[in-house]
Design a protein around this motif. Structure first.
Motif, PDB file in Angstrom:
ATOM      1  N   ARG A 114       0.809  -1.214   0.000  1.00  0.00           N
ATOM      2  CA  ARG A 114       0.000   0.000   0.000  1.00  0.00           C
ATOM      3  C   ARG A 114       0.846   1.270   0.000  1.00  0.00           C
ATOM      4  NH1 ARG A 114      -3.268  -3.390   2.949  1.00  0.00           N
ATOM      5  NH2 ARG A 114      -5.511  -3.290   2.537  1.00  0.00           N
ATOM      6  N   TYR A 117       1.588   3.187  -3.220  1.00  0.00           N
ATOM      7  CA  TYR A 117       0.491   3.722  -4.023  1.00  0.00           C
ATOM      8  C   TYR A 117      -0.118   4.938  -3.332  1.00  0.00           C
ATOM      9  CZ  TYR A 117       0.611  -0.711  -6.567  1.00  0.00           C
ATOM     10  OH  TYR A 117       1.004  -1.792  -7.309  1.00  0.00           O
ATOM     11  N   LEU A 118      -0.616   5.838  -4.140  1.00  0.00           N
ATOM     12  CA  LEU A 118      -1.357   6.988  -3.627  1.00  0.00           C
ATOM     13  C   LEU A 118      -2.632   6.518  -2.934  1.00  0.00           C
ATOM     14  CD1 LEU A 118      -1.866  10.162  -3.754  1.00  0.00           C
ATOM     15  CD2 LEU A 118      -3.284   9.623  -5.743  1.00  0.00           C
ATOM     16  N   CYS A 119      -2.967   7.146  -1.803  1.00  0.00           N
ATOM     17  CA  CYS A 119      -4.263   6.949  -1.164  1.00  0.00           C
ATOM     18  C   CYS A 119      -5.125   8.151  -1.534  1.00  0.00           C
ATOM     19  CB  CYS A 119      -4.110   6.837   0.353  1.00  0.00           C
ATOM     20  SG  CYS A 119      -5.681   6.858   1.242  1.00  0.00           S
ATOM     21  N   ILE A 175       3.451   5.562  -6.684  1.00  0.00           N
ATOM     22  CA  ILE A 175       4.380   6.509  -6.059  1.00  0.00           C
ATOM     23  C   ILE A 175       5.769   6.422  -6.684  1.00  0.00           C
ATOM     24  CG2 ILE A 175       5.579   7.078  -3.901  1.00  0.00           C
ATOM     25  CD1 ILE A 175       2.719   8.026  -3.866  1.00  0.00           C
ATOM     26  N   ARG A 187       5.100  12.297   1.757  1.00  0.00           N
ATOM     27  CA  ARG A 187       4.800  10.907   1.374  1.00  0.00           C
ATOM     28  C   ARG A 187       3.857  10.188   2.342  1.00  0.00           C
ATOM     29  NH1 ARG A 187       8.440   6.522  -1.692  1.00  0.00           N
ATOM     30  NH2 ARG A 187       7.130   4.709  -1.339  1.00  0.00           N
ATOM     31  N   THR A 191      -0.044   8.568   1.302  1.00  0.00           N
ATOM     32  CA  THR A 191      -0.117   7.110   1.201  1.00  0.00           C
ATOM     33  C   THR A 191      -0.807   6.599   2.461  1.00  0.00           C
ATOM     34  OG1 THR A 191       2.070   6.858   2.215  1.00  0.00           O
ATOM     35  CG2 THR A 191       1.983   6.963  -0.195  1.00  0.00           C
TER      36      THR A 191
END
Length: 700
Positions: A114, A117-119, A175, A187, A191
């Motif tokens: 996770r 990756y972008l949240c 990311i 960051r 995320t």
């Protein structure tokens, strides 16, 4: 069993590879690797460890065998690597090339955790937080605040640009491929971790890059992942039974290939490590209490998880008091020496003082009760029909709190557990941070037991491969480290290069040994100044930052100007500048630590001399290694001979492997450590190294 049809498919794939690759040269070692990988993967519960030196073509070897066996057995093929660089090489180059040459199709997915990756939810929250009128509501803004300090202008601009690109579908949220530099402050804000993720409850679920990638993994025939993610999945309990198959395909439906397999033991140990910063844990409990008050108010519930708010507050207070009592007990019974740079108390054979263990048992009970209650509170927030920024922020914070509580629970479980009679004990120790905070630690000392239960006894089949897994063909150390089943295949392939004529191993006539620090540093400087070709491409490897810095301080300034030292810039930029200078006809020398000794690819004139300043023995103060060594000694075994020397030999072989990367490379490896000549173990290490021409100078 390997069916004849599968054998035919593998032979056909290999033939198409030979015919389709310009300049392809058949190598016996690659053919042998293909056969052994296929044999292991075709057998249910099959296991193989294959050492394949640089130039073997191991990625294409395991693809030829793995893809065809997986297709025949209707299994998923999962390739786990230790570095992003190899993952990208496989997904962008090797696998597409293999499929194209064979005229076949397969769905390929790159699986990442996770945090890579972008949240979208957190991105929206971070963007909204920059608004002057932004309010989380309920007067708990300080406890739900995203920014740990006022945002820098560059972070605001990056946030705005990333949000725009993602909203316009011009960036997929990966990311690692972010179109804008993401600072260390920004960051973690955009995320999320597993604890901070609300899954299907999230309003951004269908738009989430992580879950899009996860859906692709579910449909894929070939999955490439990092080893950390694979080990995380393998150690996750399934709801029905067993372990694994939560993030990635189920182990019994998967053929695993661990490339860069020498990293697996340490990564598996890290998976089970836990620690608690006592002062920070107490402060976080206070903040958690305010967040839980907000949750009770938001949900309008008087009782959650069978606890009214005042009873829950009492649980938090009990835990906080117990943490402070343990801290008091440790400080009373342990007085660190003021001369220690990094004060540490390590339990001999993993055994801590009885009083500490009693406190840990109480903490285990209190922490478990708090974990169950906080979990119920978070579920209550997630199950609300109405949602908004405060709900999102609160569920995120409660989820992250649960992750912290779980780490504490694992630490206290380890501190209060009884070790088995016939297995290594857990390492248990305490350190003191520079700000005088006590940190309680626990870790397994061997990955063997864990991997036996979650990998070897669980997966359909497993192959581990790397350029260096053995000590001169002896796999005992690695087999113990990963819990390798007794009936596994172990194979050390010969190098496809003519190393005797391509490379020379020199051991100069040094007078000082590394334990004479200043004298050895001076001799390193003298040798480098006099014998290194500063107009060529060189790599100089150190085992400590202190020695690297000291050599830089003492080298003549005209040589220092041609040095690129690890830490001065990012690794990729240092290597890029090194390559540019060499190609421009200038000299350049890289100074690096262990990470420069593994995985660095500098063929031809980019690296014509590798200097190894001393043998890469493990740091003797490492509490995990020290506990394991004690246990071996308690059983009449010699940890230096069984563990330390083989591991140093493996690392030394890795470092030597930086020199010869192709059939046309030429150069020398220089070892500035006379222990390899003077000590009894040195002869064994020299014999285990590849067959370079040896030049060992005699001291006059």
């Amino acid at each position: 069993m390997l069916a004849d049809t599968t054998k035919d498919a593998i032979r056909a794939a290999y033939t198409r590879l030979k015919d389709g690759l310009p300049g392809f040269r058949a190598r016996a070692s690659q053919g042998k690797m293909i056969a052994e990988v296929a044999k292991a993967l075709a057998q249910e519960g099959g296991a193989a460890v294959i050492e394949a030196p640089t130039g073997t073509g191991k990625s294409m070897a395991y693809l030829i065998a793995g893809v065809e066996v997986a297709r025949a057995h209707k299994k998923k093929l999962l390739i786990a690597t230790a570095t992003v660089a190899l993952q990208e090489q496989l997904v962008q180059r090797d696998i597409p090339l293999y499929l194209r040459l064979n005229g076949s199709e397969a769905k390929v997915a790159l699986a990442k955790g996770r945090g890579r990756y972008l949240c979208p939810r957190n991105l929206a929250m971070a963007s909204n937080s920059l608004s002057e009128t932004a309010q989380m509501g309920l007067g708990f803004d300080a406890d739900l605040a995203l920014w740990t300090k006022p945002p820098q202008e560059r972070d605001k601009k990056a946030l705005s640009k990333l949000a725009g690109l993602f909203d316009r579908n011009e960036w997929n949220g990966d990311i690692d491929a972010a179109p804008e530099p993401i600072s260390d402050v920004l960051r973690p804000m955009i995320t999320t971790s597993a604890g901070g993720c609300t899954g299907r409850k999230c309003v951004q679920f269908m738009n989430c890059p992580f879950f899009a990638a996860r859906r692709a993994v579910g449909d894929a025939d070939i999955i490439v992942a990092n080893q950390d993610l694979v080990l995380a999945d393998l150690t996750m309990p399934r709801e029905e039974d067993g372990f694994g198959g939560v993030i990635l395909p189920k182990p019994d439906e998967t053929l695993y290939i661990f490339d860069e397999g020498h990293h697996v033991p340490s990564k598996a140990i890290d998976r089970g490590a836990a620690e608690v910063y006592i002062n920070a844990a107490v402060r976080q409990l206070s903040r958690l209490g305010r967040q839980i008050h907000a949750a009770y108010s938001l949900t309008d519930k008087e009782v959650i998880g069978k606890l009214p708010l005042d009873a829950g507050d009492q649980k938090l207070q009990e835990l906080s008091d117990a943490l402070e009592e343990l801290e008091k007990e440790i400080r009373l019974s342990w007085l660190p020496s003021p001369d220690d740079d990094e004060p540490m108390y390590r339990g001999s054979l993993g055994q801590l003082p009885d009083a500490w263990v009693e406190h840990a048992r109480a903490l285990y009970v209190f922490t478990g009760e708090v974990e169950r209650w906080v979990g119920a509170v978070r579920r209550a927030v997630l199950e609300m029909t109405e949602s908004g920024p405060t709900h999102e922020a609160l569920s995120r914070e409660l989820g992250m709190a649960l992750e912290r509580i779980d780490r504490q629970l694992r630490t206290w479980r380890a501190w209060s557990a009884t070790d088995g009679d016939n297995s290594p004990p857990l390492a248990r120790w305490v350190t003191l941070s520079p700000d005088q905070q006590l940190i309680c630690h626990a870790s397994a000392v061997s990955a063997g037991g864990l991997l036996r239960s979650v990998l070897w006894g669980n997966a359909s089949a497993v192959v581990m491969t790397s350029a260096t897994l053995s000590a001169g063909g002896n796999f005992r150390g690695f087999a113990d480290a990963v819990g390798l089943p007794d009936d596994s295949i172990t194979l050390s392939l010969p190098s496809p290069f003519d190393l005797a004529s391509q490379a020379r191993l020199e051991v100069p006539a040094m007078r000082a040994l590394p334990d004479a620090r200043e004298e050895h540093v001076q001799e390193i400087c003298d040798w480098l100044a006099e014998h290194l070709d500063w107009d060529a491409g060189n790599l100089v490897l150190f085992t400590s930052r202190a020695k690297l810095d000291r050599v830089l301080q003492k080298l003549p300034i005209e040589h220092v100007r041609k040095v690129r030292a690890q830490g001065s810039l990012g690794k990729a930029q240092l290597v890029s500048e090194h390559i540019a200078d060499i190609e421009a006809g200038k000299g350049s020398t890289l100074f690096g630590l262990a990470s420069f000794g593994e995985g660095l690819d500098l063929p031809g004139k980019l690296c014509e001399t590798v200097v190894i300043t001393q043998l890469p023995f493990a740091v003797p103060t490492d509490p995990v290694g020290a506990t394991y060594a004690e246990w071996l000694e308690s059983r009449g075994r010699n940890p230096f001979i069984e563990v330390t020397v083989p591991e140093a030999t493996r690392l030394l072989t890795q470092y030597c492997g930086r020199l010869i990367r192709t059939e046309t490379d030429r150069g020398r490896i220089v070892l500035l450590d006379r222990r390899v000549v003077l000590k009894r173990y040195g002869e064994r290490m020299l014999k285990a190294l590849p067959p370079f021409t040896r030049v060992i100078e005699k001291v006059a």
